[in-house]
Scaffold this active site. Structure first.
Site, mmCIF file in Angstrom:
data_model
loop_
_atom_site.group_PDB
_atom_site.id
_atom_site.type_symbol
_atom_site.label_atom_id
_atom_site.label_comp_id
_atom_site.label_asym_id
_atom_site.label_seq_id
_atom_site.Cartn_x
_atom_site.Cartn_y
_atom_site.Cartn_z
ATOM 1 N N ARG A 1 1.178 -0.989 0.278
ATOM 2 C CA ARG A 1 0.257 0.028 0.238
ATOM 3 C C ARG A 1 0.904 1.585 -0.199
ATOM 4 O O ARG A 1 1.560 1.676 1.101
ATOM 5 C CB ARG A 1 -0.969 0.189 0.553
ATOM 6 C CG ARG A 1 -2.106 1.196 0.788
ATOM 7 C CD ARG A 1 -2.989 1.455 -0.037
ATOM 8 N NE ARG A 1 -4.397 0.185 0.164
ATOM 9 C CZ ARG A 1 -4.341 -0.534 -1.188
ATOM 10 N NH1 ARG A 1 -4.446 -0.021 -1.840
ATOM 11 N NH2 ARG A 1 -5.164 -1.651 -0.584
ATOM 12 N N ARG B 1 2.425 -6.388 -10.659
ATOM 13 C CA ARG B 1 2.252 -5.668 -9.483
ATOM 14 C C ARG B 1 2.512 -6.946 -8.054
ATOM 15 O O ARG B 1 3.486 -6.231 -7.342
ATOM 16 C CB ARG B 1 1.211 -4.740 -8.676
ATOM 17 C CG ARG B 1 -0.254 -4.919 -8.596
ATOM 18 C CD ARG B 1 -1.038 -4.074 -8.013
ATOM 19 N NE ARG B 1 -2.372 -4.990 -7.656
ATOM 20 C CZ ARG B 1 -3.383 -3.828 -7.278
ATOM 21 N NH1 ARG B 1 -2.359 -2.743 -6.551
ATOM 22 N NH2 ARG B 1 -3.965 -4.510 -7.373
ATOM 23 N N HIS C 1 0.277 3.654 -10.749
ATOM 24 C CA HIS C 1 -0.747 4.085 -9.282
ATOM 25 C C HIS C 1 0.050 4.748 -7.959
ATOM 26 O O HIS C 1 -0.010 4.117 -7.087
ATOM 27 C CB HIS C 1 -1.348 2.382 -9.321
ATOM 28 C CG HIS C 1 -2.496 2.778 -8.149
ATOM 29 N ND1 HIS C 1 -2.290 4.098 -7.397
ATOM 30 C CD2 HIS C 1 -3.866 1.969 -8.650
ATOM 31 C CE1 HIS C 1 -3.948 3.769 -6.574
ATOM 32 N NE2 HIS C 1 -4.566 2.264 -7.026
ATOM 33 N N ASP D 1 -12.905 9.229 -6.992
ATOM 34 C CA ASP D 1 -11.938 8.162 -7.666
ATOM 35 C C ASP D 1 -12.153 8.431 -9.484
ATOM 36 O O ASP D 1 -13.421 7.899 -9.482
ATOM 37 C CB ASP D 1 -12.627 6.643 -7.101
ATOM 38 C CG ASP D 1 -11.857 5.683 -7.669
ATOM 39 O OD1 ASP D 1 -11.193 5.817 -8.303
ATOM 40 O OD2 ASP D 1 -12.629 4.055 -7.091
ATOM 41 N N GLU E 1 -2.523 9.457 -10.912
ATOM 42 C CA GLU E 1 -1.848 8.064 -11.630
ATOM 43 C C GLU E 1 -2.124 8.292 -13.250
ATOM 44 O O GLU E 1 -2.879 8.512 -13.830
ATOM 45 C CB GLU E 1 -2.678 6.641 -11.631
ATOM 46 C CG GLU E 1 -2.886 6.712 -9.947
ATOM 47 C CD GLU E 1 -4.265 5.762 -9.594
ATOM 48 O OE1 GLU E 1 -4.876 4.606 -10.368
ATOM 49 O OE2 GLU E 1 -5.076 5.971 -8.783
HETATM 50 O O1 TA6 Z 1 -6.830 4.395 -8.950
HETATM 51 C C1 TA6 Z 1 -7.888 4.242 -7.845
HETATM 52 C C2 TA6 Z 1 -8.194 3.027 -8.089
HETATM 53 O O2 TA6 Z 1 -8.874 2.562 -8.617
HETATM 54 C C3 TA6 Z 1 -9.934 2.424 -6.947
HETATM 55 O O3 TA6 Z 1 -10.636 2.380 -7.199
HETATM 56 C C4 TA6 Z 1 -9.307 1.960 -5.431
HETATM 57 O O4 TA6 Z 1 -9.927 1.007 -5.200
HETATM 58 C C5 TA6 Z 1 -7.715 1.433 -5.568
HETATM 59 O O5 TA6 Z 1 -7.494 1.713 -7.239
HETATM 60 C C6 TA6 Z 1 -7.084 0.643 -4.599
HETATM 61 O O6 TA6 Z 1 -7.093 -0.470 -5.407
HETATM 62 P P1 TA6 Z 1 -6.172 -1.691 -4.345
HETATM 63 O O7 TA6 Z 1 -6.653 -2.769 -5.595
HETATM 64 O O8 TA6 Z 1 -4.593 -1.577 -4.914
HETATM 65 O O9 TA6 Z 1 -6.367 -2.043 -3.057
#
Ligand code: TA6
Length: 300
Positions: free
Chosen positions: A74, A100, A170, A214, A272
């Site tokens: 995270r 990833r 991201h 979002d 992003e």
């Molecule tokens: O980029 C935004 C997003 O797609 C959100 O919808 C949110 O869920 C985030 O990414 C994080 O995703 P993850 O799969 O890393 O928990």
């Protein structure tokens, strides 16, 4: 375990680039020099941290992040590839693709003409990737960590049929206070709002944050995070990118989200560099596509 001594012998740069065992036993490339400090974990080719000397962190890494083999961490800059978000047809496939979560190989290192260390990582198709996505590919990520942070990701189609990818760097940014932060550069851009079941809207003025946000913007423009609380701005220039995703989970989602921490949403913001929704990229056999983000920081 990857042999650290061999990695350092082949790709380390004395005093500037060292491969170390990081949290959870994951191998991390550590850059420390006169320009900046940065870390990049080989799993997922994920930037974890970057700050020019004298600046507080620019890339945000959650204090509650978990470092577990095969799981995205995270914070930092996870690579979403070859699909962004949920898989379009099969929701059982991993969100944001598989790149990833997999181990990448170090494919090179150098010092660029401005003296900034550069690391290159590579991921190629395997039985594991072909079970999820039936194509032959080479994905290469190059990071140059100096006064600015340059991330270039190149996709090459090694297959005999074309494929279409969606993708994102991201990137989580560290900010002083989400309530005061704004994102400029997206005025009049069309966007899909994930919090409204992907309803379409048009941005008017800077993006402000008052609730869960979002959004996938259709935009190839440079964006700027204005951060009055820390009296600085973060500039994100880009190329090869037709989408910009802006995300802050706000309170309720943060509580449930793995590795986030309850109050951390107040000090982070994702902007992003992406190709998402309608803006997937078709790559022909033998062809390549390069997605690039250049991040810099300045005082306001
Ligand atoms: O980029 C935004 C997003 O797609 C959100 O919808 C949110 O869920 C985030 O990414 C994080 O995703 P993850 O799969 O890393 O928990």
């Amino acid at each position: 375990m990857i042999e650290l001594a061999a990695l350092n012998a082949h790709h380390g740069i004395p005093g500037q680039l060292t491969f170390i065992e990081g949290p959870g036993g994951l191998v991390v490339a550590e850059v420390t020099n006169a320009h900046a400090s940065a870390t990049l974990v080989l799993q997922g080719a994920q930037m974890l941290t970057w700050a020019p000397i004298g600046q507080s962190p620019v890339i945000w890494l959650s204090r509650a992040a978990r470092f577990v083999l095969g799981k995205s961490i995270r914070g930092g800059a996870p690579v979403c590839w070859p699909w962004f978000g949920a898989h379009p047809e099969d929701k059982t496939k991993p969100a944001h693709g598989f790149a990833r979560n997999l181990m990448w190989q170090v494919s090179g290192s150098a010092i660029d003409p401005d003296g900034a260390p550069q690391v290159k990582l590579r991921l190629q198709d395997s039985d594991q990737t072909r079970a999820l996505w039936p194509y032959a590919f080479t994905l290469e990520l190059s990071v140059t960590a100096g006064d600015a942070l340059l991330i270039e990701m190149s996709t090459t189609n090694n297959d005999d049929k074309p494929f279409t990818i969606t993708e994102a760097l991201h990137t989580y940014f560290a900010i002083g206070d989400i309530h005061q932060a704004t994102v400029t550069g997206l005025d009049v851009a069309r966007y899909w709002d994930k919090t409204e079941n992907f309803a379409q809207h048009t941005q008017s003025g800077p993006v402000k944050f008052e609730k869960e946000t979002d959004r996938v913007y259709q935009s190839d423009s440079e964006t700027t995070i204005e951060d009055p609380a820390w009296n600085r701005r973060i500039c994100i220039a880009k190329s090869g990118s037709a989408s910009t995703v802006v995300w802050n989970p706000w309170i309720d989602i943060s509580r449930k989200m793995e590795g986030m921490g309850e109050t951390a949403w107040q000090g982070m913001l994702c902007v992003e560099t992406a190709n998402a929704m309608e803006d997937g990229v078709r790559v022909q056999p033998g062809g390549s596509h390069v997605l690039m983000a250049r991040i810099s920081v300045e005082d306001r």
